[in-house]
Design a protein around this motif. Structure first.
Motif, PDB file in Angstrom:
ATOM      1  N   ASP A  52       0.811  -1.238   0.000  1.00  0.00           N
ATOM      2  CA  ASP A  52       0.000   0.000   0.000  1.00  0.00           C
ATOM      3  C   ASP A  52       0.832   1.270   0.000  1.00  0.00           C
ATOM      4  O   ASP A  52       0.351   2.340   0.443  1.00  0.00           O
ATOM      5  CB  ASP A  52      -0.951   0.021   1.205  1.00  0.00           C
ATOM      6  N   ALA A  53       2.048   1.200  -0.487  1.00  0.00           N
ATOM      7  CA  ALA A  53       2.845   2.430  -0.621  1.00  0.00           C
ATOM      8  C   ALA A  53       2.531   3.089  -1.964  1.00  0.00           C
ATOM      9  O   ALA A  53       2.307   2.404  -2.968  1.00  0.00           O
ATOM     10  CB  ALA A  53       4.328   2.112  -0.500  1.00  0.00           C
ATOM     11  N   TYR A  54       2.550   4.441  -1.984  1.00  0.00           N
ATOM     12  CA  TYR A  54       2.246   5.194  -3.202  1.00  0.00           C
ATOM     13  C   TYR A  54       3.518   5.904  -3.681  1.00  0.00           C
ATOM     14  O   TYR A  54       4.242   6.489  -2.871  1.00  0.00           O
ATOM     15  CB  TYR A  54       1.151   6.224  -2.927  1.00  0.00           C
ATOM     16  N   PRO A  55       3.813   5.900  -4.963  1.00  0.00           N
ATOM     17  CA  PRO A  55       3.079   5.270  -6.068  1.00  0.00           C
ATOM     18  C   PRO A  55       3.507   3.815  -6.325  1.00  0.00           C
ATOM     19  O   PRO A  55       2.904   3.138  -7.146  1.00  0.00           O
ATOM     20  CB  PRO A  55       3.454   6.132  -7.264  1.00  0.00           C
ATOM     21  N   SER A  56       4.512   3.339  -5.597  1.00  0.00           N
ATOM     22  CA  SER A  56       5.000   1.975  -5.834  1.00  0.00           C
ATOM     23  C   SER A  56       5.640   1.423  -4.565  1.00  0.00           C
ATOM     24  O   SER A  56       6.191   2.181  -3.747  1.00  0.00           O
ATOM     25  CB  SER A  56       6.045   1.967  -6.971  1.00  0.00           C
ATOM     26  N   VAL A  57       5.593   0.097  -4.450  1.00  0.00           N
ATOM     27  CA  VAL A  57       6.272  -0.545  -3.307  1.00  0.00           C
ATOM     28  C   VAL A  57       7.726  -0.891  -3.643  1.00  0.00           C
ATOM     29  O   VAL A  57       8.474  -1.354  -2.771  1.00  0.00           O
ATOM     30  CB  VAL A  57       5.538  -1.833  -2.881  1.00  0.00           C
ATOM     31  N   GLU A  58       8.130  -0.672  -4.876  1.00  0.00           N
ATOM     32  CA  GLU A  58       9.491  -1.044  -5.300  1.00  0.00           C
ATOM     33  C   GLU A  58      10.502   0.029  -4.920  1.00  0.00           C
ATOM     34  O   GLU A  58      10.213   1.225  -4.914  1.00  0.00           O
ATOM     35  CB  GLU A  58       9.520  -1.270  -6.805  1.00  0.00           C
ATOM     36  N   ASN A  59      11.695  -0.437  -4.576  1.00  0.00           N
ATOM     37  CA  ASN A  59      12.847   0.428  -4.291  1.00  0.00           C
ATOM     38  C   ASN A  59      12.596   1.380  -3.127  1.00  0.00           C
ATOM     39  O   ASN A  59      13.086   2.509  -3.109  1.00  0.00           O
ATOM     40  CB  ASN A  59      13.239   1.216  -5.548  1.00  0.00           C
ATOM     41  N   GLN A  60      11.892   0.884  -2.145  1.00  0.00           N
ATOM     42  CA  GLN A  60      11.694   1.630  -0.912  1.00  0.00           C
ATOM     43  C   GLN A  60      12.703   1.125   0.134  1.00  0.00           C
ATOM     44  O   GLN A  60      13.054  -0.052   0.162  1.00  0.00           O
ATOM     45  CB  GLN A  60      10.265   1.447  -0.396  1.00  0.00           C
ATOM     46  N   THR A  61      13.170   2.007   0.957  1.00  0.00           N
ATOM     47  CA  THR A  61      14.188   1.649   1.956  1.00  0.00           C
ATOM     48  C   THR A  61      13.527   1.155   3.235  1.00  0.00           C
ATOM     49  O   THR A  61      12.708   1.859   3.840  1.00  0.00           O
ATOM     50  CB  THR A  61      15.094   2.848   2.277  1.00  0.00           C
ATOM     51  N   ILE A  62      13.923  -0.055   3.620  1.00  0.00           N
ATOM     52  CA  ILE A  62      13.450  -0.657   4.862  1.00  0.00           C
ATOM     53  C   ILE A  62      14.623  -0.728   5.830  1.00  0.00           C
ATOM     54  O   ILE A  62      15.727  -1.135   5.468  1.00  0.00           O
ATOM     55  CB  ILE A  62      12.883  -2.073   4.632  1.00  0.00           C
ATOM     56  N   THR A  63      14.368  -0.321   7.071  1.00  0.00           N
ATOM     57  CA  THR A  63      15.407  -0.376   8.104  1.00  0.00           C
ATOM     58  C   THR A  63      15.079  -1.514   9.068  1.00  0.00           C
ATOM     59  O   THR A  63      13.989  -1.544   9.664  1.00  0.00           O
ATOM     60  CB  THR A  63      15.493   0.939   8.870  1.00  0.00           C
ATOM     61  N   PHE A  64      16.034  -2.432   9.185  1.00  0.00           N
ATOM     62  CA  PHE A  64      15.931  -3.528  10.153  1.00  0.00           C
ATOM     63  C   PHE A  64      16.735  -3.127  11.392  1.00  0.00           C
ATOM     64  O   PHE A  64      17.947  -2.900  11.303  1.00  0.00           O
ATOM     65  CB  PHE A  64      16.486  -4.830   9.580  1.00  0.00           C
ATOM     66  N   THR A  65      16.055  -3.022  12.516  1.00  0.00           N
ATOM     67  CA  THR A  65      16.714  -2.659  13.769  1.00  0.00           C
ATOM     68  C   THR A  65      16.781  -3.902  14.655  1.00  0.00           C
ATOM     69  O   THR A  65      15.731  -4.460  15.029  1.00  0.00           O
ATOM     70  CB  THR A  65      15.970  -1.543  14.489  1.00  0.00           C
ATOM     71  N   ILE A  66      18.007  -4.330  14.962  1.00  0.00           N
ATOM     72  CA  ILE A  66      18.210  -5.580  15.705  1.00  0.00           C
ATOM     73  C   ILE A  66      18.971  -5.249  16.986  1.00  0.00           C
ATOM     74  O   ILE A  66      20.137  -4.859  16.943  1.00  0.00           O
ATOM     75  CB  ILE A  66      18.994  -6.605  14.864  1.00  0.00           C
ATOM     76  N   ASN A  67      18.279  -5.359  18.098  1.00  0.00           N
ATOM     77  CA  ASN A  67      18.871  -5.010  19.399  1.00  0.00           C
ATOM     78  C   ASN A  67      19.593  -3.662  19.348  1.00  0.00           C
ATOM     79  O   ASN A  67      20.694  -3.498  19.866  1.00  0.00           O
ATOM     80  CB  ASN A  67      19.830  -6.111  19.858  1.00  0.00           C
ATOM     81  N   GLY A  68      18.939  -2.696  18.700  1.00  0.00           N
ATOM     82  CA  GLY A  68      19.444  -1.323  18.695  1.00  0.00           C
ATOM     83  C   GLY A  68      20.351  -0.981  17.542  1.00  0.00           C
ATOM     84  O   GLY A  68      20.687   0.197  17.367  1.00  0.00           O
ATOM     85  N   SER A  69      20.749  -1.943  16.729  1.00  0.00           N
ATOM     86  CA  SER A  69      21.615  -1.668  15.579  1.00  0.00           C
ATOM     87  C   SER A  69      20.788  -1.698  14.301  1.00  0.00           C
ATOM     88  O   SER A  69      19.919  -2.566  14.122  1.00  0.00           O
ATOM     89  CB  SER A  69      22.737  -2.702  15.485  1.00  0.00           C
ATOM     90  N   ASP A  70      21.058  -0.745  13.389  1.00  0.00           N
ATOM     91  CA  ASP A  70      20.264  -0.577  12.172  1.00  0.00           C
ATOM     92  C   ASP A  70      20.980  -1.140  10.946  1.00  0.00           C
ATOM     93  O   ASP A  70      22.200  -0.969  10.770  1.00  0.00           O
ATOM     94  CB  ASP A  70      19.969   0.908  11.926  1.00  0.00           C
ATOM     95  N   TYR A  71      20.179  -1.784  10.089  1.00  0.00           N
ATOM     96  CA  TYR A  71      20.664  -2.326   8.821  1.00  0.00           C
ATOM     97  C   TYR A  71      19.586  -2.047   7.780  1.00  0.00           C
ATOM     98  O   TYR A  71      18.391  -2.207   8.058  1.00  0.00           O
ATOM     99  CB  TYR A  71      20.916  -3.833   8.920  1.00  0.00           C
ATOM    100  N   THR A  72      19.958  -1.591   6.582  1.00  0.00           N
ATOM    101  CA  THR A  72      18.964  -1.202   5.581  1.00  0.00           C
ATOM    102  C   THR A  72      18.998  -2.129   4.383  1.00  0.00           C
ATOM    103  O   THR A  72      20.017  -2.728   4.050  1.00  0.00           O
ATOM    104  CB  THR A  72      19.203   0.245   5.112  1.00  0.00           C
ATOM    105  N   ALA A  73      17.830  -2.227   3.722  1.00  0.00           N
ATOM    106  CA  ALA A  73      17.696  -2.998   2.486  1.00  0.00           C
ATOM    107  C   ALA A  73      16.587  -2.381   1.669  1.00  0.00           C
ATOM    108  O   ALA A  73      15.643  -1.782   2.214  1.00  0.00           O
ATOM    109  CB  ALA A  73      17.400  -4.464   2.792  1.00  0.00           C
ATOM    110  N   ALA A  74      16.685  -2.498   0.346  1.00  0.00           N
ATOM    111  CA  ALA A  74      15.680  -1.946  -0.553  1.00  0.00           C
ATOM    112  C   ALA A  74      14.674  -3.015  -0.952  1.00  0.00           C
ATOM    113  O   ALA A  74      15.016  -4.194  -1.099  1.00  0.00           O
ATOM    114  CB  ALA A  74      16.340  -1.366  -1.792  1.00  0.00           C
ATOM    115  N   THR A  75      13.416  -2.597  -1.143  1.00  0.00           N
ATOM    116  CA  THR A  75      12.383  -3.546  -1.555  1.00  0.00           C
ATOM    117  C   THR A  75      12.505  -3.855  -3.044  1.00  0.00           C
ATOM    118  O   THR A  75      12.987  -3.038  -3.842  1.00  0.00           O
ATOM    119  CB  THR A  75      10.991  -2.976  -1.282  1.00  0.00           C
TER     120      THR A  75
END
Length: 286
Positions: A32-55
């Protein structure tokens, strides 16, 4: 125009709880992201540390947590939003349990050894992690072997079968693991040589031992042969006569650790008896 309201769902594979040293693959799915769900940045936070990946085109982003240590992990996947989209987040808790060590192999002694007072040192290998090795012998087997529990040094003490448990201790990431080593101690062969006394002819073939020597006694073990008889080949007088042994068995406190092998009997002499004539009278002849 109001912002879109995207949604993130977060999952983990394998599902919690995991086991060390498995990798954990985190998957965040953005919808449900506009205008597309592709190439959006997702942040994974694991016990306080951040790691990013693109959709990708399907709105899926992944992150692999490589061999995480044993712990409970607080994990969140979040989307920061933009001019067209609100923020979104999802979270989960993940437990990593201790793993199973790889198998232990033990060298340093054969499965079967011949009785002696020999000393062997068990040498374990394998296992996982940083735990120390330790050694324990089956109860009430001191008559077969003794063991140094710290070094794995074995001293053979008698005939029989015993097992030694070799253990690699647990550490922060691995459970304890053990391996049993079965050790069978078989009897040692004892050979004897009998030196026979010479004798004067007495109308019998009976012979007597002068001395017995042994080949195969371990240390100062109390073991001997006993209960047998010796016989010349016949009762006639002659030099270098063969002598046979029969009926001998092992005797002594340590005899159970031996089997009787070859009995060699040296030749001996039956000496002729000296005859003497006494009180001889000669009558006159008419």
């Amino acid at each position: 125009m109001s912002k879109a309201h995207p949604v993130i769902s977060l999952s983990a594979s394998p599902v919690s709880p995991g086991t060390f040293p498995e990798d954990i693959v985190l998957t965040a799915t953005l919808t449900d992201a506009y205008p597309s769900v592709e190439n959006q940045t997702i942040t994974f936070t694991i016990n306080g540390s951040d790691y990013t990946a693109a959709t990708n085109a399907s709105g899926v982003a992944t992150y692999t947590l490589t061999q995480p240590a044993v712990d409970t992990y607080s994990i969140q996947a979040s989307y920061a939003g933009d001019a067209n989209n609100d923020t979104a987040a999802d979270s989960l808790s993940y437990d990593v349990n201790k793993g199973t060590q790889t198998s232990i192999t033990v060298s340093g002694i054969a499965d079967e050894v011949i009785y002696s007072h020999s000393v062997y040192t068990l040498t374990p290998s394998g296992g996982s992690g940083t735990g120390d090795f330790s050694f324990a012998v089956q109860e009430n087997k001191e008559d077969v072997l003794t063991l140094d529990p710290a070094t794995g040094k074995i001293t053979i003490t008698g005939v029989g079968t015993a097992y030694v448990t070799v253990t690699k201790a647990a550490d922060d990431n691995y459970n304890e693991i053990s391996e049993n080593v079965n050790i069978t101690v078989t009897p040692k062969t004892l050979n004897a040589t009998i030196t026979v006394n010479d004798k004067i002819y007495d109308q019998t073939a009976a012979a007597t031992a002068d001395s017995i020597s042994y080949d195969g006694i371990v240390g100062s073990d109390a073991v001997s042969i006993a209960g047998g008889t010796l016989s010349f080949s016949d009762e006639t007088a002659a030099d270098d006569k063969s002598v046979s042994a029969s009926g001998y068995t092992l005797s002594g406190a340590k005899s159970a650790n031996y089997i009787l092998g070859t009995i060699t009997v040296n030749h001996a002499n039956i000496e002729k008896i000296a005859l003497s004539i006494t009180n001889t009278q000669v009558s006159d002849k008419e």
